[in-house]
Design an enzyme around this catalytic site. Structure first.
Site, PDB file in Angstrom:
ATOM      1  CD1 TRP A  70      61.014  52.993 -11.931  1.00 18.75           C
ATOM      2  CD2 TRP A  70      59.758  53.948 -10.253  1.00 18.75           C
ATOM      3  NE1 TRP A  70      60.260  52.097 -11.644  1.00 18.75           N
ATOM      4  CE2 TRP A  70      59.278  52.494 -10.561  1.00 18.75           C
ATOM      5  CE3 TRP A  70      59.119  54.528  -9.218  1.00 18.75           C
ATOM      6  CZ2 TRP A  70      58.327  52.031  -9.827  1.00 18.75           C
ATOM      7  CZ3 TRP A  70      58.163  54.014  -8.499  1.00 18.75           C
ATOM      8  CH2 TRP A  70      57.740  53.045  -8.936  1.00 18.75           C
TER       9      TRP A  70
ATOM     10  CG  ASP B 291      63.151  56.842  -2.032  1.00 18.04           C
ATOM     11  OD1 ASP B 291      63.035  57.126  -0.933  1.00 18.04           O
ATOM     12  OD2 ASP B 291      62.792  55.956  -2.620  1.00 18.04           O
TER      13      ASP B 291
ATOM     14  CD  GLU C  63      57.258  54.760  -3.671  1.00 18.44           C
ATOM     15  OE1 GLU C  63      56.879  53.999  -2.924  1.00 18.44           O
ATOM     16  OE2 GLU C  63      58.391  54.986  -4.362  1.00 18.44           O
TER      17      GLU C  63
ATOM     18  CD  GLU D 145      64.666  51.893   0.175  1.00 26.25           C
ATOM     19  OE1 GLU D 145      64.341  52.784   1.093  1.00 26.25           O
ATOM     20  OE2 GLU D 145      64.212  51.685  -0.903  1.00 26.25           O
TER      21      GLU D 145
ATOM     22  NE  ARG E  48      60.871  59.906  -6.904  1.00 30.12           N
ATOM     23  CZ  ARG E  48      61.363  58.915  -6.629  1.00 30.12           C
ATOM     24  NH1 ARG E  48      61.539  58.009  -7.508  1.00 30.12           N
ATOM     25  NH2 ARG E  48      61.252  58.359  -5.524  1.00 30.12           N
TER      26      ARG E  48
HETATM   27  C1  GCV Z   1      57.567  51.818   1.946  1.00 28.62           C
HETATM   28  C2  GCV Z   1      60.866  54.032  -1.380  1.00 28.62           C
HETATM   29  C3  GCV Z   1      61.041  52.666  -1.067  1.00 28.62           C
HETATM   30  C4  GCV Z   1      59.944  51.864  -0.760  1.00 28.62           C
HETATM   31  C5  GCV Z   1      59.130  52.659  -0.012  1.00 28.62           C
HETATM   32  C6  GCV Z   1      58.955  54.070  -0.307  1.00 28.62           C
HETATM   33  C7  GCV Z   1      58.265  54.871   0.585  1.00 28.62           C
HETATM   34  O1  GCV Z   1      60.474  54.046  -2.771  1.00 28.62           O
HETATM   35  O2  GCV Z   1      61.832  51.908  -1.957  1.00 28.62           O
HETATM   36  O3  GCV Z   1      60.080  50.509  -0.029  1.00 28.62           O
HETATM   37  O4  GCV Z   1      57.840  52.184   0.462  1.00 28.62           O
HETATM   38  O5  GCV Z   1      60.055  54.710  -0.577  1.00 28.62           O
HETATM   39  O6  GCV Z   1      58.960  55.687   1.275  1.00 28.62           O
HETATM   40  O7  GCV Z   1      57.004  55.181   0.739  1.00 28.62           O
END
Ligand code: GCV
Length: 835
Positions: free
Chosen positions: A552, A375, A297, A403, A346
């Site tokens: 993504w 995720d 990322e 989240e 992914r």
């Molecule tokens: C800290 C997801 C979250 C991101 C996070 C990432 C990760 O994409 O939305 O905020 O980044 O996971 O776990 O590194």
């Protein structure tokens, strides 16, 4: 024998703000036989103030006083024969109090607890274990449990960490409980009192380390001033047996160190990290280690120099070896992909990247693997990487902060979700291979292993932003210690500790918490399609379209006839082949794939029939109606507890559950509208698209309001809402009510945007029924939105309103800031109707 005194709470404690979490030590009455079981003395076998045993002694003293009003004198380092609770290590006990028999060999951090009436022994394998034992005994006392017990408790794994995604400026990525307790304005905060309280909570559930900064790390954490600050934080945590770790930014040698490279094989880079590590250990001699997110990322990593991830991880591992530190190296590594490529996936990334490197990592590297391959979605299959590393230690990564799962504005009790993975048998080499045995190191004979959870507490007195979310932190700690524990039993301990011993409170909260994850899954994303939240913006409300058409890789591949990712080997991405044979065979075959993961593994027509006999599309419709219906019951279940829970927490929780009832309907309708529109297939129960009890705002007589087409379309009833004509025009919407006379609940759906606090008033025949403000950004915890969408859409309800056919309904909206008092519809709900 388990002796439970069903003790009455001594009245409802006023004003509880949540700061003590489950360690409230609420007062219980205790007379007669009960009193005789309370120790009169506390013998503490270590008088050093910074020792966890010292803390154990003072917690015991505070707990006995606070729960039972019983003062116990502390004696330091000298045994007393009668009526005492002795706390120390096994070794200290032998030295001070004499021989001990019948205690099995304890593992690191383990403890022995023996209670015989008022004689209690709490003996740890080390100081930390003794503190854990003291919290265990206090947990029994606080639950009115005076059973005579004698048992050893040992951790199933050495790594029981939490991660905080705190940024140096004090914000927290995916944090919903306010700003950081660690950082502010680029530095470590002066007042570390909240850090101490966090340490106390963590120790009580046997967490032994916290990584305090975001995995998207800022190199400025490593400035000399901040290193000193880290030392201060570590000093505060140490008496609780909690170590600190830090996240590193791979490019720090260049960005902070001024080198012209951060190549992990370059000697100047190696020296730079050795020197930084040495300075860190000068400030924090017991630092737990590093956490690294690399090549993911946008974060820098070894790939920039064509080096492997193991070369990257080993750079830090070698720097840490002289000090006994560990590198937690994240497996969350993936690239952007092109959806027009049918094979792109992914979900395959972690195995593709890490399997070839198995055995190449230093012994002090632990690969930290998210529970599923994408995720933290509402349901994912177990990450296949757990079954592909035999010569590398691994740990599971969970997410306490919600989240993708309601951001603490929705109640979702997560341990049942985590258990689907921890208890999953991957059948490596056709042998039992439970994930919980892999991460503890047992299955593949690894010394290291365990779990990490992203927690993200903040300065809010509730820590996470909501009282009920704390069951997830408590549950995480308990499962990190023993992943075989039962989520419902864990929950019930938490409820008794947090809300007292009233059986009705226990029963009700158990029921609604246990129903919460299934309900959330039902009204968000079903059948393994993922949460269906907006992945391009706040990760909160519904936006199924956002999954597709971007790089993504959280794709649903939904079109007008079909949906789902084909991850088979025979015809799809080949992901199912990353599992050991027995599991791969189950997922490869549509007839053996469980319904709840069907769309994760297969691309099918909406008319495909599930094992349940329903079509995919009808399952979607039904599940969304059923999930939203469960959520309505959460509020009524909670309201039945009025008077049984202190008012402050009762109201706080009531407000959130009330919000959740409304937002679950936003979810239900958005997802159903979206797939109904896409597939054109009607709901056999004729609910989707039919809302007999609604009056659409755009169909009312508007003065100062104008019609507004909402995007995504499915997040407004009929795709259209109304907004005030300008930011300083007061809008009025009126209409004649055409429903039969009777008593109704009036539900108003509106949008509460960030950037303004509009005000609405609701009238019937010029008689005010209610008013409200668009201030949810101040009182709820989720990330607010600046648009009219699935994040900002919400509902307010006025109950039991007498309505006569022909009454005039009027809503007056006053805009504020950029928020144009938006309205979607008003529903007139007869008793029992949810529309
Ligand atoms: C800290 C997801 C979250 C991101 C996070 C990432 C990760 O994409 O939305 O905020 O980044 O996971 O776990 O590194």
């Amino acid at each position: 024998m388990r002796i439970l005194f069903f003790l009455a709470s001594l009245g409802i404690v006023a004003a509880e703000n949540g700061l003590d979490g489950w360690l409230r030590y609420a007062s219980l009455s205790c007379t007669g036989q009960c009193r005789s079981k309370l120790p009169a003395n506390i013998v503490v076998l270590n008088a050093t103030e910074t020792s966890p045993i010292y803390i154990a002694g003072s917690e015991l003293q505070i707990g006995l006083k606070s729960i039972y009003g019983s003062h116990a004198e502390i004696t330091w380092g000298k045994c007393k024969a009668s009526s005492s609770v002795v706390v120390g290590t096994v070794e200290q006990y032998r030295e001070t109090c004499g021989s001990l028999s019948g205690i099995p060999e304890l593992e690191e951090d383990g403890f022995w607890l023996s209670t015989q009436g008022d004689k209690v022994r709490i003996l740890g394998s080390n100081d930390r274990g003794a503190l854990y034992g003291a919290f265990e005994y206090l947990s029994m006392l606080a639950q009115g449990n005076f059973s005579a017990v004698a048992y050893a408790s040992n951790p199933s794994a050495p790594i029981r960490w939490v991660n905080q995604w705190d940024n140096m400026d004090g914000s927290i990525e995916r944090g919903y409980g306010g700003p950081s307790i660690f950082f502010k304005d680029g530095a470590i905060v002066e007042d570390l009192s909240r850090v101490k309280q966090y340490g106390r909570l963590l120790a009580s559930v046997r967490i032994n380390a916290v990584v305090i900064n975001n995995v998207n790390a800022n190199a400025t954490l490593l400035t000399p001033e901040n290193l000193k600050g880290l030392g201060r934080i570590a000093d505060v945590f140490r008496p609780y047996g909690v170590k600190i770790g830090i996240s590193l930014n791979f490019a720090s040698p260049e960005t902070l160190g001024g080198l012209d490279t951060y190549d992990p094989l370059d000697t100047s880079v190696i020296d730079w990290w050795s020197s930084v590590t040495e300075q860190l250990y000068q400030n924090v001699p017991d630092m737990a280690g590093y956490l690294v997110k690399a090549d993911s990322e946008g974060e820098p990593g070894p790939a920039v120099y064509n080096r492997t991830l193991s070369q990257g991880a080993n750079l830090f591992a070698k720097a840490l070896q002289p000090y006994g530190g560990i590198v937690m190296f994240r497996a969350f590594v993936y690239n952007q992909l092109n959806e027009s490529n049918w094979d792109a996936d992914r979900a395959k990334a972690a195995v593709d990247f890490f399997k070839p490197l198995d055995g190449e990592f230093e012994e002090n590297v632990v690969v930290q693997i998210k529970f599923g391959p994408i995720d933290f979605q509402v349901r994912e299959p177990t990450s296949p990487l757990f079954a592909n590393l035999f010569n590398t230690s691994s740990a599971i990564e969970l997410e306490v902060t919600q989240e993708y799962l309601g951001q603490q504005s929705h109640l979702v009790y997560l341990p049942p979700l985590w258990k689907t993975v921890l208890d999953f048998d991957l059948r490596v080499d056709h042998k039992p291979s439970l994930v919980r045995d892999i991460i503890t190191g047992k299955r593949f004979n690894r010394k290291l292993g365990g779990s990490a959870a992203v927690v993200n507490v903040g300065t809010n007195t509730t820590w996470l932003g909501s009282h009920l979310s704390m069951s997830n932190l408590y549950g995480y700690g308990r499962l990190a210690w023993n992943a075989a524990d039962d989520p419902e039993a864990i929950l019930q301990d938490w409820i008794r500790l947090t809300f007292g011993l009233d059986p009705t409170v226990l029963k009700t909260l158990t029921q609604l918490s246990m129903e919460s994850w299934p309900a959330y899954e039902n009204y968000s994303g079903n059948l393994g399609i993922q949460t269906l939240t907006d992945i391009l913006y706040t990760h909160y409300g519904p936006n199924p379209q956002s999954q597709d058409g971007n790089g993504w890789g959280q794709w649903t591949r939904a079109d007008s006839t079909s949906i789902g990712m084909d991850r088979t080997v025979s015809n799809g991405t080949g992901y199912s082949g990353q599992y050991p044979d027995e599991i791969a065979a189950i997922y490869e075959d549509i007839s053996t794939t469980p319904d709840d993961l069907l769309l994760w593994f297969h691309h099918v027509n909406y008319t495909h029939r599930l094992h349940s006999g329903k079509t995919i599309i009808q399952h979607f419709y039904d599940a969304h109606y059923s999930g939203a219906e469960s959520a309505q019951s959460f509020l009524t279940q909670w309201e039945s507890l009025k008077g049984k829970v202190d008012e402050e927490r009762y109201n706080h929780i009531r407000h959130r559950l009330d919000y959740q009832t409304g937002h679950s309907i936003v979810w239900r309708d958005a997802i159903n509208n979206f797939y109904h529109n896409l597939s054109g297939i009607p709901d056999t129960s004729k609910r989707v698209g039919h809302h007999p009890w609604r009056i659409e705002a755009e169909n009312m007589n508007l003065d100062g309001y104008k019609v507004y087409t909402v995007s995504p379309f499915e997040t407004a009833s009929g795709s259209i809402a109304i907004v005030t004509a300008s930011n300083d025009t007061v809008g009025t919407a009126t209409t004649k009510v055409d429903f039969p006379s009777g008593t109704y609940d009036l539900a108003v759906n509106y949008y509460d945007l960030y950037g303004g606090k509009s005000h609405w008033e609701l009238y019937l025949n010029n008689h005010q029924i209610g008013e409200w403000a668009g201030n949810s950004e101040d009182v709820l915890s989720h990330t607010p939105s600046i648009y009219l969408d699935g994040h900002s859409a919400m509902r307010i309800k006025f109950r039991g309103v007498m309505v006569q056919k022909g009454d005039v309904l009027k809503i007056v909206g006053k805009p504020d800031g950029v928020e144009p008092a938006p309205l979607d519809y008003v529903a007139f709900l007869p008793q029992g109707v949810v529309d």
